[in-house]
Design an enzyme around this catalytic site. Structure first.
Site, short mmCIF file in Angstrom:
data_model
loop_
_atom_site.label_atom_id
_atom_site.label_comp_id
_atom_site.label_asym_id
_atom_site.label_seq_id
_atom_site.Cartn_x
_atom_site.Cartn_y
_atom_site.Cartn_z
N VAL A 1 0.86 -1.19 0.10
CA VAL A 1 0.07 -0.05 -0.36
C VAL A 1 0.82 1.29 0.04
CG1 VAL A 1 -1.66 -1.18 1.37
CG2 VAL A 1 -0.15 0.16 2.46
N CYS A 2 0.18 2.38 -0.26
CA CYS A 2 0.88 3.85 -0.24
C CYS A 2 1.55 3.91 1.34
CB CYS A 2 0.08 4.74 -0.40
SG CYS A 2 -0.20 5.05 -2.40
N PRO A 3 2.68 4.57 1.39
CA PRO A 3 3.46 5.06 0.34
C PRO A 3 4.61 3.79 -0.10
CG PRO A 3 4.59 5.67 2.35
CD PRO A 3 3.30 4.84 2.80
N TYR A 4 4.70 2.90 0.39
CA TYR A 4 5.49 2.02 -0.04
C TYR A 4 5.43 1.43 -1.47
CZ TYR A 4 5.86 2.21 4.87
OH TYR A 4 6.10 2.61 6.28
N TRP B 1 -2.85 -1.88 -5.57
CA TRP B 1 -3.13 -0.91 -4.81
C TRP B 1 -3.92 0.33 -5.51
CZ3 TRP B 1 -4.95 -0.49 -0.01
CH2 TRP B 1 -5.00 0.45 0.62
#
Ligand SMILES: [Zn+2]
Lengths: 82, 267
Positions: free
Chosen positions: A17-20, A44
Site C-alpha cells: 500500500v501507499c507510500p511503500y 493498490w
C-alpha cells in the site's frame, strides 16, 4: 509508448500500500540506467494514479494499463537521472 | 550497500523525497559526524542525525549528567544522573536507531588531541558551551579543511553558521579572538530558555544533512541569528576576511592553542 517495448526490470508490488508502493517503484527507477524501462505490477488503486503522477513530476516517461478489475501495470522509462 | 526491507520502511519518508532518495539515504548511512558536546545543542543534533540514519556519530563530552541539565538536554533523563553524558547520549540514540553507531568520547578537547579526534570524520558539529572550545574547534577544522556547523545559545537568542574552510568565512574572520572572560556573561546571567537549543540544534542538524546530501544552500559566509522573543530570524553576511589570523592571506596562527578555561559554561 509501444506495448511491445522491451522491459529491463520488473517489480511485483501487489499487496503493498501507499507510500511503500512509490518507495519501491522509486528505488527500482534509481537502479535503472537512463533509457531503460521498468514494469511495475500493482493492485493498490490509489498507487495506480499516484505513482505515474509523481514519476512524471520527477521527469520520467510512463504509461499505465489496467489489467483487470484490481490489477494495473505501469511502464516507466527512465528519462532523467534523479 | 543495499538497503534492507527494514531500512526501506524506516527511511521511506526520506526515500520518496527527490532530493534524498535511496542514493541519499545510503550517503547518510555511510556518513561520519562528530558532535562536540552532548549538552543543549549536541542532544537535539545527535537525536535528529540518529533518526535520519547518519551511520556514525562521535560524541565528545567529559561531563556527567546533572539535574540542572535536564531542562534542555533532551537525550538524558532523571535515571541517568551521574552518568557520563557521552554514554547517556549513546544509549538514547542507539535505542532510537540501531543502524547508528555512536562512539562516546569521554575527554576534554585540547590542542593535543583535537586533530587526531577529528581526522576520521566528514563533518564536525560544534555544540560546545565555552569560548576556548569554540576557537579550538574552529582552528582544528581550518587546519584539517573540514566542514564545521557551529551553534551557540544564550538566554533567548541563538546563532548558527556553517564554516567551509578556505571556501567561506571561519569563526576568526568574524571575531579574531575570544572576548576576555570579564566581558562574558556571569553564571547568574547565563540563563537559557530550555527549548532554544532545540530550535538551534534542529537548524544545525539540517545543515549537516544538506552537506551530506549535497542539496540546497548552507550558511556559508552567513551567520543566522534567531531571537525567540521576537520570533525573528536574521541572516548576517560574513565575508571571508583576508586579514583573518588563521584563514587569511598572511596567517599569524600556524599552530593550535588552548585558551584559559574560566568562562561560565551555559550550553
Ligand atoms: Zn578566517
Amino acid at each position: 509508448m509501444s506495448e511491445a517495448l522491451k522491459v529491463d526490470k520488473e517489480i511485483d508490488i501487489r499487496g503493498l500500500v501507499c507510500p511503500y508502493t512509490f518507495v519501491k517503484a522509486k528505488l527500482a527507477v534509481e537502479e535503472l540506467q537512463v533509457g531503460q524501462t521498468l514494469r511495475v505490477l500493482l493492485d493498490w488503486p490509489e498507487a495506480a494514479h499516484n505513482i505515474p503522477r509523481s514519476m512524471a513530476e520527477h521527469g520520467q516517461k510512463l504509461s499505465v494499463k489496467q489489467l483487470d478489475e484490481k490489477q494495473w501495470e505501469i511502464i516507466i522509462k527512465k528519462e532523467v537521472e534523479d | 550497500m543495499e538497503l534492507s526491507e527494514e531500512q526501506i520502511h524506516r527511511y521511506s519518508r526520506h526515500i520518496i523525497l527527490r532530493e534524498v532518495g535511496g542514493k541519499g539515504q545510503k550517503k547518510l548511512l555511510s556518513a561520519k559526524v562528530l558532535i562536540v558536546g552532548a549538552g543543549g545543542l549536541g542532544c537535539p543534533v545527535g537525536y535528529y542525525l540518529a533518526a535520519a540514519g547518519v551511520g556514525t556519530l562521535g560524541i565528545v563530552d567529559d561531563d556527567v549528567v546533572e539535574l540542572s541539565n535536564l531542562q534542555r538536554q533532551i537525550a538524558h533523563n532523571t535515571q541517568r544522573l551521574g552518568m557520563s553524558k557521552a554514554e547517556s547520549a549513546k544509549q538514547t540514540f542507539e535505542a532510537l536507531n540501531p543502524d547508528v553507531q555512536v562512539l562516546p568520547i569521554k575527554t576534554r578537547l585540547s590542542k593535543d588531541n583535537v586533530l587526531e579526534l577529528f581526522r576520521d570524520y566528514d563533518i564536525i558539529v560544534d555544540g560546545s558551551d565555552n569560548f576556548p572550545t569554540r576557537y579550538l574547534v574552529n582552528d582544528a577544522c581550518v587546519f584539517l579543511r573540514k566542514p564545521l556547523v557551529s551553534g551557540a545559545i544564550l538566554r533567548f537568542e541563538g546563532q548558527v553558521s556553517t564554516i567551509l574552510p578556505y571556501d567561506g568565512h571561519c569563526y576568526r574572520c568574524l571575531f579574531e579572538s575570544p572576548p576576555p572572560p570579564g566581558l562574558v556573561p556571569s553564571c547568574q546571567e547565563a540563563g537559557v530558555l530550555g527549548v532554544l537549543p532545540g530550535v538551534v540544534g534542529g537548524l544545525q542538524a539540517t545543515e549537516v544533512l544538506k552537506l551530506i546530501l549535497g542539496q540546497g544552500q548552507v550558511l556559508r559566509n552567513t551567520l543566522l541569528i534567531y531571537n525567540a522573543l521576537n520570533v525573528s530570524f536574521r541572516k548576517v553576511r560574513v565575508p571571508r576576511n583576508p586579514q583573518c589570523p588563521i584563514c587569511g592571506e598572511a596567517p599569524s596562527i600556524t599552530e593550535l592553542m588552548d585558551y584559559e578555561q574560566g568562562y561560565c559554561q551555559m550550553g
